[in-house]
Design a protein around this motif. Sequence first.
Motif, PDB file in Angstrom:
ATOM      1  N   TYR A   1      23.962  54.865  54.795  1.00 32.10           N
ATOM      2  CA  TYR A   1      25.418  54.739  54.682  1.00 32.10           C
ATOM      3  C   TYR A   1      25.793  54.099  53.349  1.00 32.10           C
ATOM      4  CZ  TYR A   1      25.898  55.618  59.723  1.00 32.10           C
ATOM      5  OH  TYR A   1      25.867  56.175  60.982  1.00 32.10           O
ATOM      6  N   CYS A   2      26.898  54.546  52.807  1.00 36.06           N
ATOM      7  CA  CYS A   2      27.481  53.946  51.601  1.00 36.06           C
ATOM      8  C   CYS A   2      28.989  54.085  51.715  1.00 36.06           C
ATOM      9  CB  CYS A   2      26.970  54.663  50.353  1.00 36.06           C
ATOM     10  SG  CYS A   2      27.756  54.119  48.813  1.00 36.06           S
ATOM     11  N   TRP A   3      29.694  52.976  51.604  1.00 38.47           N
ATOM     12  CA  TRP A   3      31.147  53.044  51.745  1.00 38.47           C
ATOM     13  C   TRP A   3      31.818  51.917  50.974  1.00 38.47           C
ATOM     14  CZ3 TRP A   3      28.057  50.803  55.383  1.00 38.47           C
ATOM     15  CH2 TRP A   3      28.431  49.559  55.910  1.00 38.47           C
ATOM     16  N   GLY A   4      33.116  52.037  50.820  1.00 35.75           N
ATOM     17  CA  GLY A   4      33.895  51.012  50.138  1.00 35.75           C
ATOM     18  C   GLY A   4      35.144  50.679  50.919  1.00 35.75           C
ATOM     19  N   GLY A   5      35.741  49.585  50.536  1.00 33.66           N
ATOM     20  CA  GLY A   5      37.006  49.148  51.121  1.00 33.66           C
ATOM     21  C   GLY A   5      37.694  48.223  50.147  1.00 33.66           C
ATOM     22  N   LEU A   6      38.828  47.700  50.530  1.00 32.45           N
ATOM     23  CA  LEU A   6      39.623  46.859  49.644  1.00 32.45           C
ATOM     24  C   LEU A   6      39.769  45.454  50.212  1.00 32.45           C
ATOM     25  CD1 LEU A   6      42.474  49.383  48.731  1.00 32.45           C
ATOM     26  CD2 LEU A   6      40.416  48.842  47.407  1.00 32.45           C
ATOM     27  N   VAL A   7      39.566  44.468  49.349  1.00 33.24           N
ATOM     28  CA  VAL A   7      39.773  43.060  49.676  1.00 33.24           C
ATOM     29  C   VAL A   7      41.116  42.643  49.106  1.00 33.24           C
ATOM     30  CG1 VAL A   7      38.902  40.717  49.334  1.00 33.24           C
ATOM     31  CG2 VAL A   7      37.299  42.609  49.668  1.00 33.24           C
ATOM     32  N   ASP A   8      41.930  41.926  49.884  1.00 29.20           N
ATOM     33  CA  ASP A   8      43.267  41.517  49.415  1.00 29.20           C
ATOM     34  C   ASP A   8      43.200  40.126  48.783  1.00 29.20           C
ATOM     35  OD1 ASP A   8      42.677  40.592  51.978  1.00 29.20           O
ATOM     36  OD2 ASP A   8      44.758  40.570  52.639  1.00 29.20           O
ATOM     37  N   MET A   9      43.354  40.089  47.463  1.00 26.39           N
ATOM     38  CA  MET A   9      43.283  38.854  46.700  1.00 26.39           C
ATOM     39  C   MET A   9      44.677  38.451  46.206  1.00 26.39           C
ATOM     40  SD  MET A   9      40.079  37.731  46.198  1.00 26.39           S
ATOM     41  CE  MET A   9      38.367  38.294  46.191  1.00 26.39           C
ATOM     42  N   SER A  10      45.051  37.218  46.436  1.00 21.98           N
ATOM     43  CA  SER A  10      46.277  36.670  45.861  1.00 21.98           C
ATOM     44  C   SER A  10      45.925  35.919  44.583  1.00 21.98           C
ATOM     45  CB  SER A  10      46.953  35.734  46.860  1.00 21.98           C
ATOM     46  OG  SER A  10      46.096  34.646  47.174  1.00 21.98           O
ATOM     47  N   MET A  11      46.940  35.476  43.852  1.00 27.04           N
ATOM     48  CA  MET A  11      46.709  34.767  42.586  1.00 27.04           C
ATOM     49  C   MET A  11      45.860  33.523  42.786  1.00 27.04           C
ATOM     50  SD  MET A  11      47.882  35.674  39.520  1.00 27.04           S
ATOM     51  CE  MET A  11      48.375  34.153  38.705  1.00 27.04           C
ATOM     52  N   ASP A  12      46.116  32.777  43.845  1.00 27.15           N
ATOM     53  CA  ASP A  12      45.400  31.518  44.065  1.00 27.15           C
ATOM     54  C   ASP A  12      44.231  31.667  45.037  1.00 27.15           C
ATOM     55  OD1 ASP A  12      46.809  31.905  46.390  1.00 27.15           O
ATOM     56  OD2 ASP A  12      47.997  30.078  46.242  1.00 27.15           O
ATOM     57  N   ARG A  13      43.933  32.905  45.444  1.00 20.44           N
ATOM     58  CA  ARG A  13      42.854  33.217  46.389  1.00 20.44           C
ATOM     59  C   ARG A  13      43.038  32.471  47.711  1.00 20.44           C
ATOM     60  NH1 ARG A  13      37.330  32.383  43.348  1.00 20.44           N
ATOM     61  NH2 ARG A  13      36.515  33.265  45.286  1.00 20.44           N
TER      62      ARG A  13
END
Length: 425
Positions: free
Chosen positions: A337-349
């Motif tokens: 398996y190989c896959w991607g996704g998105l992490v939600d980062m704010s300015m101050d983490r």
Amino acid sequence: MKFTSYWLDTAPAGHSQRSQTTVAGRTDVAVIGGGLTGVVAALHLARGGANVHLFEQHTVGFGASGRNGGMATTGMSIGIRAAVERLGFDRAASLYRRYGDAVDLIEKLVTEEGIDCAFARPGKLILASKPAHYEGFEKTVELLTDRLGVDTRLVPKGELHQEIGSDEYHGGMVDSKSAGLHVGRYIRGLGEAAERAGVTIHENAPVLELTRRGSRHELVTARGRIQADQVLLATGAYTRRPFRWQQVRIAPVGSFIIATQPLDAAVCDDLLPTRRMASNSMNLLNYFRITPDNRLLFGGRARFAMSNPHSDAKSGRILRDAMVRTFPQLADARIDYCWGGLVDMSMDRMVHAGQRDGVHYSMGYAGHGVQMATYMGRQMAAYMSGDPEANIWRDFEFRRIPGHFGPPWFLPVAGAYYRFKDVVS
């Protein structure tokens, strides 16, 4: 090799009728986003007696909630020492403890709802990629054990083979509370629990427009319109128009994962004998674990790029090289398996949650979404039901990312910055 999430591919399918529901009339609460925040919030709101409709652009768990490493760990994304420096000890300690509470909540929901998701608490192993990082671990463990009473301990380099079958690292730090689980079964099990509580789930029903109509909101979807007294936006890194205010405050950062073929138990015992959740100490980190069916899952910020088939394949090659450097004994292992996704980062983490123009929101989990999205789903349900203290992030300013107008053009710049930090750290 499948270019799809291992977790979603090996979890029971959802209900096909969710894509055929009628969208009309009115509801007490409309939840936008079928990930952990949205589903857990919907579940708790419905338990409290609210009429809840949940709208998901694809299927429940399609986004970050079904594309992560399946780790529910303690600790904040910026680190406890940085949090103390930024916020002061009392505030930082209070927030840190909530991450542990969040892992407890996952265990509680799994037990209450009978969700078969291989939940276990083997703890987490953080590995020092450089000698100086281990010196930082010493300060962190002293703070956590002496001042917060957290069960953590150091693992010197000479004892590291008790934890990991690799010579890449300079020592480690272990916490005992962190957990692992099959997140595909978890999020889909929560979706079924929400439906049992009375939530109506609309899949393949993106919200295209949102308009304030007096004290109510009108949502226009691909299958019709509905009015809601309250709205919760729970779309994280997948936030798009018409929610521009939140969109330009979140950077969607790609995170990529590979999973090997099922391995012999003896091989797993060599790789990670304690079966802990593991990660290294770099900014562009790698994380890895053994899955419930004895695969090695190996992920990380292989590239600062969005997820798409070409990007996933390129990132997968980078991750395989990193995996073999860490575990040379896997040089001949097949990647299934190989896959991607998105992490939600704010300015101050940091997490950000509150209300804007009558729309409630919670996002910015910065790679800690399995536990904190679960926790904030419950907390936002309480917040929307009249308990302002339930939102522990209510006083944090949600700053716009400079130059962010929609597409995240700045990701390569951010990647270069963090690569430089890793070189000099």
